[in-house]
Design a protein around this motif. Structure first.
Motif, PDB file in Angstrom:
ATOM      1  N   ASN A  54       0.799  -1.221   0.000  1.00  0.00           N
ATOM      2  CA  ASN A  54       0.000   0.000   0.000  1.00  0.00           C
ATOM      3  C   ASN A  54       0.835   1.274   0.000  1.00  0.00           C
ATOM      4  O   ASN A  54       0.289   2.364   0.143  1.00  0.00           O
ATOM      5  CB  ASN A  54      -0.951  -0.015   1.206  1.00  0.00           C
ATOM      6  N   ALA A  55       2.128   1.162  -0.188  1.00  0.00           N
ATOM      7  CA  ALA A  55       3.017   2.321  -0.144  1.00  0.00           C
ATOM      8  C   ALA A  55       2.636   3.361  -1.189  1.00  0.00           C
ATOM      9  O   ALA A  55       2.642   4.564  -0.918  1.00  0.00           O
ATOM     10  CB  ALA A  55       4.463   1.890  -0.319  1.00  0.00           C
ATOM     11  N   LYS A  56       2.279   2.902  -2.388  1.00  0.00           N
ATOM     12  CA  LYS A  56       1.923   3.830  -3.471  1.00  0.00           C
ATOM     13  C   LYS A  56       0.659   4.615  -3.119  1.00  0.00           C
ATOM     14  O   LYS A  56       0.600   5.835  -3.315  1.00  0.00           O
ATOM     15  CB  LYS A  56       1.732   3.043  -4.761  1.00  0.00           C
ATOM     16  N   ALA A  57      -0.333   3.940  -2.583  1.00  0.00           N
ATOM     17  CA  ALA A  57      -1.589   4.611  -2.216  1.00  0.00           C
ATOM     18  C   ALA A  57      -1.369   5.596  -1.068  1.00  0.00           C
ATOM     19  O   ALA A  57      -1.916   6.708  -1.078  1.00  0.00           O
ATOM     20  CB  ALA A  57      -2.645   3.581  -1.832  1.00  0.00           C
ATOM     21  N   ILE A  58      -0.577   5.220  -0.095  1.00  0.00           N
ATOM     22  CA  ILE A  58      -0.300   6.107   1.029  1.00  0.00           C
ATOM     23  C   ILE A  58       0.461   7.344   0.548  1.00  0.00           C
ATOM     24  O   ILE A  58       0.145   8.469   0.938  1.00  0.00           O
ATOM     25  CB  ILE A  58       0.500   5.368   2.130  1.00  0.00           C
ATOM     26  N   ALA A  59       1.448   7.140  -0.315  1.00  0.00           N
ATOM     27  CA  ALA A  59       2.214   8.268  -0.855  1.00  0.00           C
ATOM     28  C   ALA A  59       1.299   9.203  -1.631  1.00  0.00           C
ATOM     29  O   ALA A  59       1.390  10.433  -1.508  1.00  0.00           O
ATOM     30  CB  ALA A  59       3.343   7.767  -1.736  1.00  0.00           C
ATOM     31  N   SER A  60       0.385   8.645  -2.426  1.00  0.00           N
ATOM     32  CA  SER A  60      -0.557   9.446  -3.193  1.00  0.00           C
ATOM     33  C   SER A  60      -1.462  10.264  -2.270  1.00  0.00           C
ATOM     34  O   SER A  60      -1.709  11.445  -2.513  1.00  0.00           O
ATOM     35  CB  SER A  60      -1.400   8.531  -4.078  1.00  0.00           C
ATOM     36  N   SER A  61      -1.941   9.634  -1.203  1.00  0.00           N
ATOM     37  CA  SER A  61      -2.797  10.348  -0.243  1.00  0.00           C
ATOM     38  C   SER A  61      -2.034  11.460   0.455  1.00  0.00           C
ATOM     39  O   SER A  61      -2.578  12.544   0.687  1.00  0.00           O
ATOM     40  CB  SER A  61      -3.345   9.372   0.801  1.00  0.00           C
ATOM     41  N   ASN A  62      -0.773  11.207   0.763  1.00  0.00           N
ATOM     42  CA  ASN A  62       0.037  12.236   1.413  1.00  0.00           C
ATOM     43  C   ASN A  62       0.277  13.422   0.491  1.00  0.00           C
ATOM     44  O   ASN A  62       0.238  14.576   0.923  1.00  0.00           O
ATOM     45  CB  ASN A  62       1.366  11.643   1.887  1.00  0.00           C
ATOM     46  N   VAL A  63       0.523  13.162  -0.787  1.00  0.00           N
ATOM     47  CA  VAL A  63       0.717  14.247  -1.753  1.00  0.00           C
ATOM     48  C   VAL A  63      -0.558  15.072  -1.858  1.00  0.00           C
ATOM     49  O   VAL A  63      -0.527  16.309  -1.834  1.00  0.00           O
ATOM     50  CB  VAL A  63       1.121  13.684  -3.139  1.00  0.00           C
TER      51      VAL A  63
END
Length: 78
Positions: A54-63
């Protein structure tokens, strides 16, 4: 000087107190400790896998949160 002749003997002591019996019943067993370590390792492994997947989704949410701000930020009291 004469040599120190100290002899060790063992003594069998039978506990008659309930608190000693209770302590014996509560003492951790090695198999339980091993099971706990195995469970902890499994939980950590699952958590690490979830973070990787889920790293990609978390990074996207943080951006998005960095660009847009938190959705209910105006209601925060701290």
């Amino acid at each position: 000087m004469s040599p120190d002749l100290t002899y060790k003997t063992s003594a069998a002591i039978s506990p008659k107190h309930a608190s000693v019996d209770e302590a014996k019943s509560l003492e951790p067993r090695l198999s339980h400790a091993g099971d706990a370590c195995t469970r902890q390792a499994k939980v950590e492994s699952i958590a690490d896998r979830w973070r990787r997947e889920n790293a990609k989704a978390i990074a996207s949410s943080n951006v998005w949160a960095d660009q847009e701000g938190l959705p209910l930020e105006r209601y925060r009291q701290f």
